[in-house]
Design a protein around this motif. Structure first.
Motif, PDB file in Angstrom:
ATOM      1  N   THR A  63      49.344  30.912  33.847  1.00  0.00           N
ATOM      2  CA  THR A  63      48.023  31.307  33.325  1.00  0.00           C
ATOM      3  C   THR A  63      47.648  30.630  32.010  1.00  0.00           C
ATOM      4  O   THR A  63      46.474  30.529  31.681  1.00  0.00           O
ATOM      5  CB  THR A  63      47.998  32.824  33.006  1.00  0.00           C
ATOM      6  OG1 THR A  63      49.047  33.094  32.052  1.00  0.00           O
ATOM      7  CG2 THR A  63      48.195  33.666  34.257  1.00  0.00           C
ATOM      8  N   ASN A 425      48.540  36.007  39.318  1.00  0.00           N
ATOM      9  CA  ASN A 425      47.623  35.332  40.252  1.00  0.00           C
ATOM     10  C   ASN A 425      47.708  35.998  41.621  1.00  0.00           C
ATOM     11  O   ASN A 425      48.174  35.398  42.591  1.00  0.00           O
ATOM     12  CB  ASN A 425      47.998  33.851  40.415  1.00  0.00           C
ATOM     13  CG  ASN A 425      47.990  33.095  39.107  1.00  0.00           C
ATOM     14  OD1 ASN A 425      46.964  32.549  38.711  1.00  0.00           O
ATOM     15  ND2 ASN A 425      49.117  33.070  38.415  1.00  0.00           N
ATOM     16  N   LYS A 428      46.737  34.170  44.867  1.00  0.00           N
ATOM     17  CA  LYS A 428      47.342  32.881  45.246  1.00  0.00           C
ATOM     18  C   LYS A 428      48.641  33.073  46.013  1.00  0.00           C
ATOM     19  O   LYS A 428      49.377  34.022  45.769  1.00  0.00           O
ATOM     20  CB  LYS A 428      47.625  32.058  43.989  1.00  0.00           C
ATOM     21  CG  LYS A 428      46.399  31.357  43.457  1.00  0.00           C
ATOM     22  CD  LYS A 428      46.819  30.221  42.559  1.00  0.00           C
ATOM     23  CE  LYS A 428      45.899  29.031  42.712  1.00  0.00           C
ATOM     24  NZ  LYS A 428      46.425  27.835  42.099  1.00  0.00           N
TER      25      LYS A 428
END
Ligand SMILES: Cc1ncc(C[n+]2csc(CCOP(=O)(O)OP(=O)(O)O)c2C)c(N)n1
Length: 575
Positions: A63, A425, A428
């Motif tokens: 990130t 995430n 993802k």
């Protein structure tokens, strides 16, 4: 308003926009855990503090935000050390909070006392022991600031339990000013001009970019510079994904297991522009023989990394993104047709390849992962051959999609890092590419993944060996396989050098059963023809999956530049 130290800590973490904390409790952090109870912080209980540190690191790498981990005093704190050292070597922003024995017991060999600030001094960017609750809020603010600015890195804050229990007015320091800590942002204009002039005059330039490109977010600038001046680009392990891998100017990774053409380009360059990279020995090979014909321009935010191993002709201290923006203005549009043609020939004569026969080869598995995910997945790796094959064959065009322990080379890193990355995430696909040795180093985090519904996939390339060490023993130690067979038991012949034969033990552990024992899904694939279907199934399940591929046992990573050799003395196969 009056708050306890523990409550102040939580308030500070929230102010710093930390949303997840990875950690493990113990006697000296119970006040902090009490303050977490009912707070908006998402706490993830790892099964080992090392796991928590790597989770925070994976969160940070995926990130760009600071990852946070928490451990108790003594053994809890010392268990963080490998995770902190991993983050330190790769300049990753992590804040570690540790509990400490009460201030009046410090130095008395109290129960579970460890001098964690002393122990971690060489592996943190900075660390603090907070002895007075009045210093706590400012210290946490400074810890986040130091971790996330300049050359990023881990910062540890040790908080004695009486400080956690003490009470004071909570005052959030809006501004911070740390004397003696002033990271440079802008490069010196004169030096930048010198780099631009060198680029404009150069016939055979190469851009060598490292993790600094990712931490400063300088992707667009690198592409712009490369395209404007027509310069080929090579990435370090840490910057893979920061330059589109399908770009005509991309050379792949350089160094020990880099592509032949990246290494040839470096050795024949007349100018190397190193950006956010530190000339690691895995990159340079024999230092005296590195890029002998080239002038070296080195752009880095950390002045101490410039000219540390390779002397820079043009040093520039500054943030990669800011410096590149200035540099682009001063660089002329150019074309290096002949140079790129020469490189094109090397690409053709020595491409990155592997034997694509009927055998189940690890490179093929990774190739298939690229195909099925289109390089959109976040891939973390363990360490060893699996890591190098992943670096070579997982092709992504996106930064922060390839996450690996470079500097320290920490086995056991990839799985917890994947958990951290997935939490950060959730939409993802996150895949850990693992060896059968490495995955066993933090396998207990299966519980963390399963209980928190963390849908990460672990692809175990099982060669029954500590493959990378075995490869070195094969190449450089007369094939005397010592301490590398993961199936060797008390009944095995002493000097056995054979890969699995019928007489061998059934291997331990059975990864499918391990996965199932933890409530995850376990899959096993033994044949090349089943690789795609096994991967499809793995990727489609909304669960934690261990997918084991029984690969060729003595497969090697090529190309390889032997340690300490020049980059052009490369092995492309065993003679
Ligand atoms: C914590 C730790 N211990 C030891 C090493 C040394 N080491 C580097 S690679 C490697 C072998 C890794 O074996 P495995 O995980 O099975 O992966 P493979 O190389 O077979 O893909 C070892 C032992 C290391 N990097 N990290």
């Amino acid at each position: 308003m009056q708050k306890t130290g523990a409550q102040i800590l939580i308030e500070c973490l929230l102010k710093e926009k930390a949303d997840v904390v990875f950690g493990y409790p113990g006697g000296q952090v119970i006040p902090i855990f009490d303050a977490i109870y009912g707070s908006p912080l998402h706490f993830i209980l790892s099964r080992h503090e090392q796991g928590a540190a790597h989770m925070a690191d994976g969160y940070a790498r995926s990130t760009g935000r600071v990852g946070v981990c928490l451990a108790t005093s003594g053994p809890g704190a010392t268990n963080l050390v490998t995770g902190l050292a991993t983050a330190f070597m790769d300049s990753i922003p992590v804040v570690a909070i540790t509990g400490q024995v009460p201030t009046h017991l410090i130095g008395n060999d109290a129960f579970q006392e460890a001098d964690i600030t002393g122990i971690t001094r060489p592996v943190t960017k900075h660390n603090f022991l907070v002895k007075d609750i009045k210093d706590l809020a400012r210290t946490i603010r400074e810890a986040f600031y130091i971790a996330s600015t300049g050359r990023q890195g881990p910062v540890l804050v040790d908080i004695p339990s009486d400080v956690q229990r003490a009470v004071t007015e909570f005052i959030w320091p809006e501004n911070i000013e740390i004397r003696s800590y002033k990271p440079v942002q802008h490069g010196h204009p004169g030096q930048i001009k010198k780099v631009a002039d060198a680029i404009n005059e150069s016939k055979q330039p190469v851009l060598y970019t490292g993790g600094g490109i990712i931490s400063s977010g300088a992707y667009k600038e690198v592409i712009e510079l490369a395209e404007k001046a027509d310069i080929p680009v090579t990435n370090t392990l840490l910057s893979l994904g920061s330059f589109p891998q399908d770009h005509r100017l991309f050379l792949g990774m350089l160094g020990m297991h880099g592509t032949c053409y990246a290494n040839n380009a470096v050795q024949n360059a007349d100018l190397i522009i190193a950006i956010g990279a530190r000339f690691d020995d895995r990159v340079t090979g024999k230092v005296d023989a590195f890029a002998k014909k080239a002038k070296i321009a080195h752009i880095d935010i950390d002045p101490t990394s410039i000219s540390k191993s390779i002397s820079a002709d043009i040093p520039v201290v500054g943030d990669a993104k800011t410096v590149l923006a200035e540099l682009i203005k001063n660089v002329k549009k150019n074309s290096h047709k002949e140079w790129l043609e020469a490189i094109g020939k090397w690409k053709k004569s020595n491409p990155l390849s592997y034997k694509n026969d009927e055998k189940l080869r690890p490179q093929y598995v990774i190739d298939c992962i690229t195909k099925l995910t289109k390089g959109e997945a976040i891939v973390t790796t363990e360490v060893g051959q699996n890591q190098m094959w992943a670096a070579q064959f997982y092709k992504t065009n996106r930064p922060r999609n390839f996450i690996s322990s470079g500097g320290l080379g920490t086995m056991g890193y990839g799985f917890p890092a994947a958990i951290g990355a997935k939490l950060a995430n959730p939409k993802k696909q996150v895949i850990d590419i693992a060896g059968d040795g490495s995955i066993q180093m933090n396998i207990q985090e299966l519980a963390t993944a399963v209980l928190n519904n963390i849908n990460v996939k672990v692809i175990i390339l099982n060669n029954h060996y500590l493959g990378m060490v075995r490869q070195w023993q094969e190449f450089f130690w007369g094939k005397r396989y010592s301490g590398v067979c993961l199936m060797k038991g008390s009944g095995c012949p002493d000097k056995c050098n054979k890969p699995q034969s019928k007489k061998c033990f059934t291997y331990v552990p059975d990864f499918v059963k391990i996965a199932e024992a933890y409530g995850a899904v376990g899959l096993r694939c033994k044949n090349k023809k089943d690789v795609i279907s096994t991967l499809r199934k793995t990727l489609s399940l909304n669960k934690t999956v261990f997918a084991e591929f029984i690969v060729e046992q003595e497969e090697n990573v090529f190309p390889m530049v032997p340690a300490g050799k020049p980059l052009d003395e490369v092995m492309t196969s065993l003679a």
